[in-house]
Write a protein that holds these residues in place. Structure first.
Motif, PDB file in Angstrom:
ATOM      1  N   ARG A  65       0.830  -1.203   0.000  1.00  0.00           N
ATOM      2  CA  ARG A  65       0.000   0.000   0.000  1.00  0.00           C
ATOM      3  C   ARG A  65       0.866   1.256   0.000  1.00  0.00           C
ATOM      4  NH1 ARG A  65      -5.526  -1.238  -0.599  1.00  0.00           N
ATOM      5  NH2 ARG A  65      -5.795  -3.317   0.218  1.00  0.00           N
ATOM      6  N   TYR A  66       0.236   2.375  -0.396  1.00  0.00           N
ATOM      7  CA  TYR A  66       0.960   3.633  -0.482  1.00  0.00           C
ATOM      8  C   TYR A  66       1.577   4.031   0.855  1.00  0.00           C
ATOM      9  CZ  TYR A  66       1.983   8.546  -1.105  1.00  0.00           C
ATOM     10  OH  TYR A  66       2.611   9.755  -1.126  1.00  0.00           O
ATOM     11  N   GLU A  67       0.837   3.833   1.930  1.00  0.00           N
ATOM     12  CA  GLU A  67       1.355   4.186   3.260  1.00  0.00           C
ATOM     13  C   GLU A  67       2.652   3.429   3.557  1.00  0.00           C
ATOM     14  OE1 GLU A  67       0.322   6.610   5.293  1.00  0.00           O
ATOM     15  OE2 GLU A  67      -1.107   7.116   3.716  1.00  0.00           O
ATOM     16  N   THR A 125       4.798   2.405   1.251  1.00  0.00           N
ATOM     17  CA  THR A 125       5.864   2.854   0.347  1.00  0.00           C
ATOM     18  C   THR A 125       6.526   4.139   0.845  1.00  0.00           C
ATOM     19  OG1 THR A 125       4.389   4.140  -1.079  1.00  0.00           O
ATOM     20  CG2 THR A 125       4.758   1.821  -1.669  1.00  0.00           C
ATOM     21  N   LEU A 139     -10.061   1.963  -2.887  1.00  0.00           N
ATOM     22  CA  LEU A 139      -8.647   2.337  -2.856  1.00  0.00           C
ATOM     23  C   LEU A 139      -8.506   3.844  -3.009  1.00  0.00           C
ATOM     24  CD1 LEU A 139      -7.147  -0.361  -5.250  1.00  0.00           C
ATOM     25  CD2 LEU A 139      -7.197  -0.407  -2.758  1.00  0.00           C
ATOM     26  N   SER A 140      -7.544   4.398  -2.305  1.00  0.00           N
ATOM     27  CA  SER A 140      -7.238   5.821  -2.453  1.00  0.00           C
ATOM     28  C   SER A 140      -6.653   6.055  -3.847  1.00  0.00           C
ATOM     29  CB  SER A 140      -6.231   6.249  -1.387  1.00  0.00           C
ATOM     30  OG  SER A 140      -4.991   5.606  -1.617  1.00  0.00           O
ATOM     31  N   GLU A 194      -3.821   7.266  -4.522  1.00  0.00           N
ATOM     32  CA  GLU A 194      -2.428   6.806  -4.489  1.00  0.00           C
ATOM     33  C   GLU A 194      -2.354   5.296  -4.706  1.00  0.00           C
ATOM     34  OE1 GLU A 194      -2.714  10.584  -2.132  1.00  0.00           O
ATOM     35  OE2 GLU A 194      -3.841   8.732  -2.144  1.00  0.00           O
ATOM     36  N   ASP A 195      -3.238   4.572  -4.040  1.00  0.00           N
ATOM     37  CA  ASP A 195      -3.247   3.114  -4.201  1.00  0.00           C
ATOM     38  C   ASP A 195      -3.689   2.719  -5.611  1.00  0.00           C
ATOM     39  OD1 ASP A 195      -2.254   2.562  -1.683  1.00  0.00           O
ATOM     40  OD2 ASP A 195      -4.228   2.265  -0.784  1.00  0.00           O
ATOM     41  N   GLN A 196      -4.647   3.453  -6.174  1.00  0.00           N
ATOM     42  CA  GLN A 196      -5.072   3.173  -7.545  1.00  0.00           C
ATOM     43  C   GLN A 196      -3.908   3.360  -8.518  1.00  0.00           C
ATOM     44  OE1 GLN A 196      -8.763   5.144  -8.737  1.00  0.00           O
ATOM     45  NE2 GLN A 196      -9.401   5.177  -6.589  1.00  0.00           N
ATOM     46  N   LEU A 218      -0.740   3.070  -7.770  1.00  0.00           N
ATOM     47  CA  LEU A 218       0.195   1.963  -7.549  1.00  0.00           C
ATOM     48  C   LEU A 218      -0.266   0.693  -8.249  1.00  0.00           C
ATOM     49  CD1 LEU A 218       1.216   2.395  -3.800  1.00  0.00           C
ATOM     50  CD2 LEU A 218       2.650   2.725  -5.818  1.00  0.00           C
ATOM     51  N   VAL A 219      -1.567   0.419  -8.230  1.00  0.00           N
ATOM     52  CA  VAL A 219      -2.098  -0.755  -8.922  1.00  0.00           C
ATOM     53  C   VAL A 219      -1.815  -0.634 -10.421  1.00  0.00           C
ATOM     54  CG1 VAL A 219      -4.230  -1.915  -9.625  1.00  0.00           C
ATOM     55  CG2 VAL A 219      -3.853  -1.359  -7.228  1.00  0.00           C
ATOM     56  N   TRP A 262      -4.342  -7.010  -3.488  1.00  0.00           N
ATOM     57  CA  TRP A 262      -4.930  -5.786  -2.954  1.00  0.00           C
ATOM     58  C   TRP A 262      -6.261  -6.028  -2.254  1.00  0.00           C
ATOM     59  CZ3 TRP A 262      -2.765  -0.921  -2.946  1.00  0.00           C
ATOM     60  CH2 TRP A 262      -1.553  -0.803  -3.602  1.00  0.00           C
TER      61      TRP A 262
END
Length: 84
Positions: free
Chosen positions: A2-4, A6, A48-49, A51-53, A55-56, A74
């Motif tokens: 997850r973004y957090e 990273t 998903l936030s 940021e997470d989108q 990253l996906v 995810w």
């Protein structure tokens, strides 16, 4: 990842994982947020936030994994990825 999670990585580790520099990723998020503010939303909120989108999406482009495998990692439905 997850973004957090990273955020704890060094710039070099982040680029190795994602394929772009942290600064580039931050600029991508700014553009996505600007576009999201212009869009009218209906229905359920995203799981998903932004940021997470992102990253996906980058994970898909970088690794060419199937939607099924990414969705399992995810913990979302693979149909969600296909329609994003």
């Amino acid at each position: 990842m997850r973004y957090e999670q990273t955020k704890k990585l060094s710039n070099r580790q982040f680029k190795r994982l994602v394929g772009v520099q942290q600064r580039t990723f931050d600029e991508m998020i700014k553009v996505l947020k600007d576009a999201a503010n212009l869009k009218q939303t209906r229905g359920y909120p995203n799981k998903l936030s932004l940021e997470d989108q992102a990253l996906v999406c980058l994970q898909y482009w970088r690794e060419y994994r199937t939607y099924f495998h990414i969705a399992r990692e995810w913990e979302i439905s693979h149909e969600v990825i296909q329609t994003s």
